[in-house]
Scaffold this motif. Structure first.
Motif, PDB file in Angstrom:
ATOM      1  N   ASP A  95       0.690  -1.274  -0.017  1.00 30.47           N
ATOM      2  CA  ASP A  95      -0.077  -0.205  -0.079  1.00 30.47           C
ATOM      3  C   ASP A  95       0.700   1.100   0.120  1.00 30.47           C
ATOM      4  O   ASP A  95       1.836   1.448   0.703  1.00 30.47           O
ATOM      5  CB  ASP A  95      -0.921  -0.055   1.353  1.00 30.47           C
ATOM      6  N   PHE A  96       0.688   2.406  -0.797  1.00 29.53           N
ATOM      7  CA  PHE A  96       1.165   3.304  -0.872  1.00 29.53           C
ATOM      8  C   PHE A  96       0.462   4.591  -0.276  1.00 29.53           C
ATOM      9  O   PHE A  96      -0.731   4.800  -0.723  1.00 29.53           O
ATOM     10  CB  PHE A  96       1.509   3.951  -2.296  1.00 29.53           C
ATOM     11  N   SER A  97       0.883   5.294   0.991  1.00 25.00           N
ATOM     12  CA  SER A  97       0.379   6.300   1.386  1.00 25.00           C
ATOM     13  C   SER A  97       1.349   7.439   1.646  1.00 25.00           C
ATOM     14  O   SER A  97       2.321   7.035   1.916  1.00 25.00           O
ATOM     15  CB  SER A  97      -0.667   5.975   2.477  1.00 25.00           C
ATOM     16  N   TRP A  98       0.933   8.691   1.396  1.00 23.67           N
ATOM     17  CA  TRP A  98       1.988   9.767   1.808  1.00 23.67           C
ATOM     18  C   TRP A  98       2.223   9.839   3.291  1.00 23.67           C
ATOM     19  O   TRP A  98       3.385   9.926   3.667  1.00 23.67           O
ATOM     20  CB  TRP A  98       1.299  11.071   1.364  1.00 23.67           C
ATOM     21  N   ASP A  99       1.405   9.493   4.137  1.00 24.07           N
ATOM     22  CA  ASP A  99       1.549   9.483   5.395  1.00 24.07           C
ATOM     23  C   ASP A  99       2.593   8.321   5.890  1.00 24.07           C
ATOM     24  O   ASP A  99       3.532   8.741   6.501  1.00 24.07           O
ATOM     25  CB  ASP A  99       0.229   8.989   6.290  1.00 24.07           C
TER      26      ASP A  99
ATOM     27  N   PHE B 233       4.484   7.172   3.760  1.00 23.77           N
ATOM     28  CA  PHE B 233       5.941   7.121   3.188  1.00 23.77           C
ATOM     29  C   PHE B 233       6.533   8.209   3.993  1.00 23.77           C
ATOM     30  O   PHE B 233       7.993   7.918   4.097  1.00 23.77           O
ATOM     31  CB  PHE B 233       5.556   8.154   1.876  1.00 23.77           C
ATOM     32  N   ALA B 234       6.095   9.105   4.574  1.00 21.56           N
ATOM     33  CA  ALA B 234       6.628  10.127   5.447  1.00 21.56           C
ATOM     34  C   ALA B 234       7.338   9.637   6.817  1.00 21.56           C
ATOM     35  O   ALA B 234       8.306   9.598   7.182  1.00 21.56           O
ATOM     36  CB  ALA B 234       5.759  11.608   5.905  1.00 21.56           C
TER      37      ALA B 234
ATOM     38  N   GLY C  63      11.441   8.130   9.875  1.00 18.75           N
ATOM     39  CA  GLY C  63      12.018   7.142  10.814  1.00 18.75           C
ATOM     40  C   GLY C  63      13.264   6.162  10.542  1.00 18.75           C
ATOM     41  O   GLY C  63      14.230   6.085  11.294  1.00 18.75           O
ATOM     42  N   GLU C  64      13.000   5.635   9.322  1.00 19.69           N
ATOM     43  CA  GLU C  64      14.164   4.568   8.934  1.00 19.69           C
ATOM     44  C   GLU C  64      15.369   5.127   8.298  1.00 19.69           C
ATOM     45  O   GLU C  64      16.470   4.933   8.200  1.00 19.69           O
ATOM     46  CB  GLU C  64      13.465   3.305   8.243  1.00 19.69           C
TER      47      GLU C  64
ATOM     48  N   GLN D  61      14.381  15.374   5.939  1.00 16.15           N
ATOM     49  CA  GLN D  61      12.865  15.243   6.557  1.00 16.15           C
ATOM     50  C   GLN D  61      11.782  15.507   5.840  1.00 16.15           C
ATOM     51  O   GLN D  61      11.809  16.494   5.014  1.00 16.15           O
ATOM     52  CB  GLN D  61      12.960  16.001   7.556  1.00 16.15           C
ATOM     53  N   VAL D  62      10.772  14.485   5.715  1.00 14.50           N
ATOM     54  CA  VAL D  62       9.695  14.841   4.923  1.00 14.50           C
ATOM     55  C   VAL D  62       8.646  15.687   5.768  1.00 14.50           C
ATOM     56  O   VAL D  62       8.328  15.028   7.051  1.00 14.50           O
ATOM     57  CB  VAL D  62       8.888  13.386   4.528  1.00 14.50           C
ATOM     58  N   GLU D  63       8.206  16.937   5.629  1.00 12.39           N
ATOM     59  CA  GLU D  63       7.666  17.787   6.494  1.00 12.39           C
ATOM     60  C   GLU D  63       6.132  17.332   6.588  1.00 12.39           C
ATOM     61  O   GLU D  63       5.408  16.971   5.337  1.00 12.39           O
ATOM     62  CB  GLU D  63       7.808  19.325   6.189  1.00 12.39           C
ATOM     63  N   ASP D  64       5.372  17.559   7.528  1.00  8.29           N
ATOM     64  CA  ASP D  64       4.083  17.213   7.759  1.00  8.29           C
ATOM     65  C   ASP D  64       3.127  17.959   6.831  1.00  8.29           C
ATOM     66  O   ASP D  64       2.150  17.390   6.325  1.00  8.29           O
ATOM     67  CB  ASP D  64       3.526  17.651   9.232  1.00  8.29           C
ATOM     68  N   ASP D  65       3.467  19.333   6.750  1.00  8.98           N
ATOM     69  CA  ASP D  65       2.627  20.203   5.673  1.00  8.98           C
ATOM     70  C   ASP D  65       2.558  19.592   4.338  1.00  8.98           C
ATOM     71  O   ASP D  65       1.768  19.939   3.726  1.00  8.98           O
ATOM     72  CB  ASP D  65       2.871  21.730   6.172  1.00  8.98           C
ATOM     73  N   HIS D  66       3.701  19.378   3.985  1.00  7.85           N
ATOM     74  CA  HIS D  66       3.969  18.715   2.679  1.00  7.85           C
ATOM     75  C   HIS D  66       3.260  17.622   2.351  1.00  7.85           C
ATOM     76  O   HIS D  66       2.327  17.441   1.463  1.00  7.85           O
ATOM     77  CB  HIS D  66       5.322  18.551   2.475  1.00  7.85           C
TER      78      HIS D  66
END
Ligand SMILES: [Zn+2]
Length: 712
Positions: free
Chosen positions: A397-401, A403-404, A409-410, A560-565
């Motif tokens: 499953d792909f989800s942006w959440d 993904f971020a 994390g990893e 870092q992938v930012e939350d607002d992005h």
């Protein structure tokens, strides 16, 4: 007969299912190409000579149908997509050694040669068949010009493929209730003469082939069912203009107005693309014939005994799981009939879902390749996500959440953090690699990562390959945490020197093992270590060689992938999906993906896996409802007596509003027997009856397993 372990003495070729040149690429397609790319890099890394090739699938009705909709010629239409694909793959660090297309001269010549070989070997014959016909347009309706009902499973299907049901290939005339996709009118069947490849000639051979083949379980097992009973002939021609001409000089009948079926020339592009690569670099460097041809054994397939295995190169196909039959049944027969080598392995990847639902191009519920790139994320982040999301044959499953979460994390928190802090500490305190030997523990840890790398490649386990870098970084981070070198610099300088020396070595090993899946980031880390040349060119054992004495101050490896992005990307996807009509007709598909169906809204799959041991603790039994009665004061509940062989259990179940109480006795059900006991509305419940969904669709058995039989 088993295959030699990789690396072998012969060259290998890794191919990916050809994308149909008829629509934009999305994450569903990319999964297959990332897997193929990572695997070919992994093979090279362990010393296997490997070419990685592919090409665009230009022919067939998928292209013709879409070109007609756009009012352009199929060639022009397909060429444009081909060029887009050729530009897009490298942007995901998918680096083919050759990327051709099925409409070029190399493939056209090779395809006609294949067909002539089959004709010479007496594997082709002509017969009259019924083909779907649009009476209004007065034209035949090959493949995707017709839709109807699958004769095998009853699902809605395309003319040549049961894409929403059993995934089987359909022959012309197979489909029931045919409807023209040009006019929407019911089609009628008319008699036409066509050419057929007699697959039954290869039946025994295919049995043996399926015993030898390596790869994912779905590719090894599903085809067994398809070759039970006598194999149907494969119709290899179509009534169309667009495609490769049937070579008319076969001395039988008039075939001048026929082109070859797209699934004839498409896989031959694997050979053609390898040939083009070989011609470009020279046969001394890479010899396509050594891979694909059988070394001077005999001319044509039928003379061989069926257990015979090729002593040629290693052919590895990476495909979507919707095209297993083409690769595990038709293709080996086609190769054998033309005197070519057989695939060593077929890896069929699962589909990619979006936010817990099926990817649907018609509903625009997809994450497009361009969209990902426009968001500005490094391609390696996607590669890592998709490679580690699940084992190859399992859906991801792909989800942006997610993904971020995974990237932050990893990659940022673990791999990037480890590399950065190690190199920064080393640079600031020692100007580079501290002058001492690596400790035995760390050397052994790296040696075991090297061994794991080899076994992951040999097992075609792209996920395990991708996880090596995170595992190694984890080890490194724990080592730093435990040792606290910042406290040691003054108190115990020798120990500090040792810890950092070890960490720099680990960082180098991370760069080496992460390269197949994260090639761009590996290169960057390699540069930060002050290493010369490309990390792609070094052997696995280089991970143990001393890094440069000096290197510059490092930079963060990952951002870092930012939350607002993520929020913005989610909104965009949501708006797009909602703005599409729910019944939009399908406009895009590619041979490497699938999963383009519209399914009802489903709960997302659990991402946490349970062990087999956990499952064994779940005691489910075949039961039969003996009696059912309502429970006082509870509209929804029923008190059931369920016979599970050993005993009769009393259970309370929420079935009252969904099932007819009178009809329940005698119903076979599945009972979770070791569910903890409960008292519900004053009634003791000793087990749970299993049911699916809001309608409480009761689970039962297909055959008549005795009551009390354990479900496993
Ligand atoms: Zn079907």
């Amino acid at each position: 007969m088993s295959h030699d372990e990789f690396p072998t003495d012969d060259p290998a070729v890794v191919t990916c299912g050809l994308p149909y040149a008829n629509g934009d690429l999305h994450v569903g397609h990319l999964r297959t190409y990332v897997a193929g790319d990572a695997l070919s890099r992994g093979l090279r890394r362990i010393g296997q000579q490997t070419a990685f090739v592919c090409g665009s699938d230009m022919h067939g009705t998928p292209v013709a149908v879409n070109a007609a909709e756009d009012g352009v010629e199929p060639r022009e239409f397909a060429q444009e997509y081909h060029e887009t694909y050729a530009e897009t793959f490298p942007k995901f660090n998918v680096e083919f050694d050759n990327y051709g297309h099925t409409d070029d001269a190399t493939n056209t010549e090779l395809t006609q040669e294949f067909v002539r070989s089959w004709v010479d070997g007496d594997h082709v014959h002509e017969k009259e068949i019924e083909v779907a016909w649009d009476t209004e347009e007065d034209q035949p309706l090959p493949d995707r010009f017709v839709e109807g009902t699958c004769p095998y499973c009853g699902e809605q299907a395309r003319g040549d493929e049961c894409d929403e049901g059993c995934q089987r290939h359909l022959e012309p005339g197979d489909i029931e209730d045919p409807v023209s996709t040009i006019t929407g009118n019911p089609a009628e069947y008319r008699t036409r003469e066509h050419k057929f490849l007699r697959l039954a000639d290869f039946q025994d051979y295919l049995q043996g082939f399926l015993d030898r083949i390596e790869g994912t379980d779905n590719a090894k097992n599903q085809p067994r069912e398809w070759i039970e009973g006598e194999l149907q002939d494969l119709c290899i021609t179509r009534d169309m203009d667009w495609g490769i001409d049937y070579p008319a000089d076969d001395g039988e009948g008039d075939a001048e107005d026929l082109v070859l079926y797209v699934w004839v020339d498409a896989p031959i592009e694997y050979v053609a693309s390898t040939k083009q690569y070989s011609e470009r670099v020279g046969a001394d460097e890479y010899d396509w014939e050594q891979v694909w041809k059988i070394g001077g054994e005999t001319e044509h397939g039928t003379e061989w005994d069926d257990d015979w295995t090729a002593e040629s190169g290693d052919i590895v196909h990476v495909i979507g799981r919707d095209i297993i039959q083409h690769h595990a049944v038709f293709w080996p027969a086609m190769l054998r009939g033309a005197g070519y080598n057989e695939p060593r392995s077929i890896l069929a990847t699962g589909f990619v879902g979006i936010d817990g639902k099926a990817l649907s191009t018609s509903r625009n519920r997809a994450v497009w390749a361009d969209e990902y790139l426009a968001a500005g994320f490094h391609p390696d982040l996607f590669r890592y996500y998709i490679a580690t999301g699940a084992g190859l044959e399992t859906d991801v499953d792909f989800s942006w959440d997610r993904f971020a979460e995974r990237v932050n994390g990893e990659l940022v928190g673990n791999v990037g953090n480890f590399a950065y802090r190690s190199l920064l500490f080393a640079h600031r305190n020692y100007d580079g690699t501290p002058d001492t030997d690596v400790s035995d523990d760390v050397r052994e840890r790296i040696e075991s990562a090297i061994a794991e790398f080899r076994s992951a490649v040999r097992a075609y386990d792209v996920r395990a390959l991708a996880e090596l870098a995170t595992d190694l970084s984890n080890y490194g981070n724990e080592y730093i945490q435990r040792s606290e070198p910042w406290n040691l610099v003054d108190d115990d300088p020798e120990r500090a020197r040792q810890v950092i020396r070890d960490c720099v070595q680990l960082a180098k090993a991370v760069a080496v093992v992460m390269q197949p899946v994260l090639p761009g980031k590996a290169e960057r880390l390699w540069g930060q270590l002050g290493e010369a040349g490309s990390v792609a060119d070094v052997s696995l054992e280089t991970a143990l060689e001393t890094p440069p004495v000096t290197f510059d101050e490092p930079e963060e490896l990952f951002e870092q992938v930012e939350d607002d992005h993520v929020e913005a990307l989610n909104d965009e996807l949501q708006t797009r999906v909602e703005s599409e009509p729910a019944d939009g007709s399908e406009t895009d598909d590619a041979s490497a993906d699938g999963a383009d169906d519209d399914t009802p809204d489903l709960e997302p799959l659990e991402t946490d896996r349970i062990s087999f041991g956990d499952f064994e603790g779940v005691d489910m039994r075949v039961g039969e409802i003996v009696s059912a009665e309502s429970v006082a004061d509870a509209d929804k509940l029923l008190k059931l007596e369920v016979d599970i062989g050993h005993e009769v259990r009393q259970v309370v179940a929420g079935l009252a509003e969904l099932h007819d109480v009178e009809e329940l006795p005698g119903t076979r059900v599945i009972l979770l027997a070791n569910m903890e006991q409960a008292t519900i509305f004053g009634v003791e419940s000793n087990g749970m009856v299993l049911a699916a969904g809001d309608e409480a669709d009761l689970l039962t058995t297909h055959e008549d397993a005795p009551l009390g039989t354990r479900v496993q």
